[in-house]
Design an enzyme around this catalytic site. Structure first.
Site, PDB file in Angstrom:
ATOM      1  N   ASN A 131      -6.958  12.641 -10.556  1.00 14.27           N
ATOM      2  CA  ASN A 131      -7.609  13.074 -11.802  1.00 14.27           C
ATOM      3  C   ASN A 131      -7.546  14.592 -11.826  1.00 14.27           C
ATOM      4  O   ASN A 131      -7.160  15.209 -10.849  1.00 14.27           O
ATOM      5  CB  ASN A 131      -9.048  12.566 -11.895  1.00 14.27           C
ATOM      6  CG  ASN A 131      -9.894  13.048 -10.734  1.00 14.27           C
ATOM      7  OD1 ASN A 131     -10.060  14.244 -10.519  1.00 14.27           O
ATOM      8  ND2 ASN A 131     -10.407  12.108  -9.949  1.00 14.27           N
ATOM      9  N   TYR A 176      -7.350   4.156 -15.505  1.00 12.25           N
ATOM     10  CA  TYR A 176      -7.032   4.838 -16.762  1.00 12.25           C
ATOM     11  C   TYR A 176      -6.566   3.899 -17.874  1.00 12.25           C
ATOM     12  O   TYR A 176      -6.260   4.335 -18.980  1.00 12.25           O
ATOM     13  CB  TYR A 176      -6.031   5.968 -16.522  1.00 12.25           C
ATOM     14  CG  TYR A 176      -6.667   7.240 -15.963  1.00 12.25           C
ATOM     15  CD1 TYR A 176      -8.025   7.296 -15.672  1.00 12.25           C
ATOM     16  CD2 TYR A 176      -5.912   8.376 -15.735  1.00 12.25           C
ATOM     17  CE1 TYR A 176      -8.620   8.449 -15.172  1.00 12.25           C
ATOM     18  CE2 TYR A 176      -6.477   9.547 -15.226  1.00 12.25           C
ATOM     19  CZ  TYR A 176      -7.844   9.572 -14.943  1.00 12.25           C
ATOM     20  OH  TYR A 176      -8.426  10.721 -14.446  1.00 12.25           O
ATOM     21  N   ASP A 219       0.848  -1.197   0.000  1.00  9.82           N
ATOM     22  CA  ASP A 219       0.000   0.000   0.000  1.00  9.82           C
ATOM     23  C   ASP A 219       0.884   1.247   0.000  1.00  9.82           C
ATOM     24  O   ASP A 219       1.612   1.493   0.965  1.00  9.82           O
ATOM     25  CB  ASP A 219      -0.888  -0.040   1.256  1.00  9.82           C
ATOM     26  CG  ASP A 219      -1.860   1.122   1.309  1.00  9.82           C
ATOM     27  OD1 ASP A 219      -2.789   1.076   2.122  1.00  9.82           O
ATOM     28  OD2 ASP A 219      -1.674   2.096   0.543  1.00  9.82           O
ATOM     29  N   GLY A 279      -9.217   4.102  -6.324  1.00 16.84           N
ATOM     30  CA  GLY A 279      -7.836   3.635  -6.426  1.00 16.84           C
ATOM     31  C   GLY A 279      -6.882   4.276  -5.435  1.00 16.84           C
ATOM     32  O   GLY A 279      -7.197   4.489  -4.269  1.00 16.84           O
ATOM     33  N   ASP A 330      -5.836   7.315  -5.404  1.00 22.71           N
ATOM     34  CA  ASP A 330      -6.377   8.625  -5.027  1.00 22.71           C
ATOM     35  C   ASP A 330      -7.293   8.478  -3.811  1.00 22.71           C
ATOM     36  O   ASP A 330      -7.156   9.179  -2.799  1.00 22.71           O
ATOM     37  CB  ASP A 330      -7.166   9.164  -6.230  1.00 22.71           C
ATOM     38  CG  ASP A 330      -7.404  10.660  -6.182  1.00 22.71           C
ATOM     39  OD1 ASP A 330      -8.119  11.174  -7.056  1.00 22.71           O
ATOM     40  OD2 ASP A 330      -6.868  11.323  -5.269  1.00 22.71           O
ATOM     41  N   SER A 359      -1.656   5.443 -14.064  1.00 24.60           N
ATOM     42  CA  SER A 359      -2.503   5.188 -15.243  1.00 24.60           C
ATOM     43  C   SER A 359      -2.797   3.717 -15.531  1.00 24.60           C
ATOM     44  O   SER A 359      -3.582   3.429 -16.446  1.00 24.60           O
ATOM     45  CB  SER A 359      -1.897   5.812 -16.513  1.00 24.60           C
ATOM     46  OG  SER A 359      -2.106   7.209 -16.547  1.00 24.60           O
ATOM     47  N   THR A 360      -2.205   2.782 -14.790  1.00 22.38           N
ATOM     48  CA  THR A 360      -2.411   1.351 -15.123  1.00 22.38           C
ATOM     49  C   THR A 360      -3.664   0.777 -14.473  1.00 22.38           C
ATOM     50  O   THR A 360      -3.944  -0.419 -14.612  1.00 22.38           O
ATOM     51  CB  THR A 360      -1.191   0.515 -14.685  1.00 22.38           C
ATOM     52  OG1 THR A 360      -1.081   0.575 -13.252  1.00 22.38           O
ATOM     53  CG2 THR A 360       0.079   1.003 -15.342  1.00 22.38           C
TER      54      THR A 360
HETATM   55  N1  APR Z   1      -1.101   1.369  -3.182  1.00 25.29           N
HETATM   56  C1  APR Z   1      -0.400   1.079  -4.310  1.00 25.29           C
HETATM   57  N2  APR Z   1      -0.967   0.886  -5.509  1.00 25.29           N
HETATM   58  C2  APR Z   1      -2.322   0.993  -5.586  1.00 25.29           C
HETATM   59  C3  APR Z   1      -3.126   1.297  -4.452  1.00 25.29           C
HETATM   60  C4  APR Z   1      -2.461   1.482  -3.216  1.00 25.29           C
HETATM   61  N3  APR Z   1      -3.134   1.774  -2.087  1.00 25.29           N
HETATM   62  N4  APR Z   1      -4.446   1.340  -4.867  1.00 25.29           N
HETATM   63  C5  APR Z   1      -4.441   1.055  -6.187  1.00 25.29           C
HETATM   64  N5  APR Z   1      -3.180   0.847  -6.628  1.00 25.29           N
HETATM   65  C6  APR Z   1      -2.707   0.544  -7.989  1.00 25.29           C
HETATM   66  C7  APR Z   1      -3.713  -0.007  -8.950  1.00 25.29           C
HETATM   67  O1  APR Z   1      -3.805  -1.417  -8.800  1.00 25.29           O
HETATM   68  C8  APR Z   1      -3.066   0.390 -10.284  1.00 25.29           C
HETATM   69  O2  APR Z   1      -2.080  -0.562 -10.633  1.00 25.29           O
HETATM   70  O3  APR Z   1      -2.321   1.803  -8.553  1.00 25.29           O
HETATM   71  C9  APR Z   1      -2.366   1.719  -9.973  1.00 25.29           C
HETATM   72  C10 APR Z   1      -3.077   2.954 -10.512  1.00 25.29           C
HETATM   73  O4  APR Z   1      -4.482   2.732 -10.456  1.00 25.29           O
HETATM   74  P1  APR Z   1      -5.541   3.907 -10.162  1.00 25.29           P
HETATM   75  O5  APR Z   1      -5.475   4.262  -8.747  1.00 25.29           O
HETATM   76  O6  APR Z   1      -6.837   3.447 -10.752  1.00 25.29           O
HETATM   77  O7  APR Z   1      -4.978   5.167 -10.990  1.00 25.29           O
HETATM   78  P2  APR Z   1      -5.084   5.502 -12.547  1.00 25.29           P
HETATM   79  O8  APR Z   1      -5.116   4.272 -13.388  1.00 25.29           O
HETATM   80  O9  APR Z   1      -3.991   6.498 -12.769  1.00 25.29           O
HETATM   81  O10 APR Z   1      -6.508   6.212 -12.682  1.00 25.29           O
HETATM   82  C11 APR Z   1      -6.686   7.470 -12.062  1.00 25.29           C
HETATM   83  O11 APR Z   1      -8.607   6.679 -10.924  1.00 25.29           O
HETATM   84  O12 APR Z   1      -8.794   6.620  -8.675  1.00 25.29           O
HETATM   85  C12 APR Z   1      -9.119   7.339  -9.772  1.00 25.29           C
HETATM   86  O13 APR Z   1      -9.291   9.608  -9.020  1.00 25.29           O
HETATM   87  C13 APR Z   1      -8.504   8.695  -9.766  1.00 25.29           C
HETATM   88  O14 APR Z   1      -9.783   9.404 -11.635  1.00 25.29           O
HETATM   89  C14 APR Z   1      -8.497   8.992 -11.227  1.00 25.29           C
HETATM   90  C15 APR Z   1      -8.169   7.645 -11.854  1.00 25.29           C
END
Ligand code: APR
Length: 188
Positions: free
Chosen positions: A36, A139, A22, A44, A46, A135-136
């Site tokens: 975002n 997004y 985490d 996620g 965020d 972004s993985t």
């Molecule tokens: N710690 C580490 N990695 C994490 C965690 C965490 N607590 N939570 C999620 N992830 C990983 C996900 O599995 C993914 O591999 O972080 C990566 C990025 O995923 P997202 O959080 O969905 O971010 P992204 O793909 O950049 O999309 C951004 O998602 O959460 C919303 O507000 C955010 O609209 C924005 C969009």
């Protein structure tokens, strides 16, 4: 793989280290948020950052929207706030590209996220920062391609900013870390 602070892969003389766990638990100088453009939270990473960091982060993000970024944070750009109750005192927010939505410039925009976050950290004389796999998730950026882009951008930025001693890449699952390790282009 149960130890969240055990680094399973190191690169560039251990200036880059991979972790599974985490992101919000990492006590570095700043963690990077995959935000975002509204900067007003989401799911996620965020969502986890706002949940763990508390309302001070959202308050600071709202201030950014009322001052420096009234129309939202553009893709590839960065902005810094307090880390609130997080282990890290600062959060560097960045907005990754949404796969397929940027007319072929997804790779350069993703590279901008890493490059600009490292440059901002260096400007503030921060030496240790931690990234999620920007972004993985929501997004939709394919993880293998993202690994190649991110590793090249990080290597380039670290060559420019000697003050950065450690970049942690924190993956939510061992599988995601394995994909990164298989496609990184750090050269080792
Ligand atoms: N710690 C580490 N990695 C994490 C965690 C965490 N607590 N939570 C999620 N992830 C990983 C996900 O599995 C993914 O591999 O972080 C990566 C990025 O995923 P997202 O959080 O969905 O971010 P992204 O793909 O950049 O999309 C951004 O998602 O959460 C919303 O507000 C955010 O609209 C924005 C969009």
């Amino acid at each position: 793989m149960s130890d969240p602070f055990h680094s399973y892969h190191d690169y560039l003389d251990s200036r880059v280290r991979l972790f599974v766990g985490d992101l919000t638990e990492h006590a570095v100088d700043a963690i990077v948020n995959a935000a975002n453009s509204t900067l007003l939270g989401g799911g996620g990473v965020d969502g986890a950052i706002h949940r763990c960091g508390g309302p001070a982060i959202l308050e600071a993000c709202r201030h950014l929207r009322h001052t420096r970024w009234p129309d939202g944070l553009p893709t590839g750009q960065v902005a810094v706030t307090t880390g609130g109750r997080l282990a890290a005192p600062l959060v560097i927010h960045t907005v990754g590209p949404i796969w397929g939505q940027h007319h072929g410039s997804e790779a350069s925009l993703l590279a901008d996220c890493y490059r600009n976050a490292i440059a901002l950290a260096a400007d503030r004389c921060l030496s240790r920062i931690a990234f999620p796999a920007i972004s993985t998730g929501v997004y939709g950026y394919p993880a293998p391609e993202a690994a190649a882009v991110a590793s090249k951008a990080i290597a380039d930025a670290l060559a420019r900013h000697a003050v950065i001693k450690e970049v942690r890449l924190v993956f939510h699952t061992p599988e995601q870390m394995a994909i990164f390790a298989a496609h990184q282009q750090f050269g080792s």
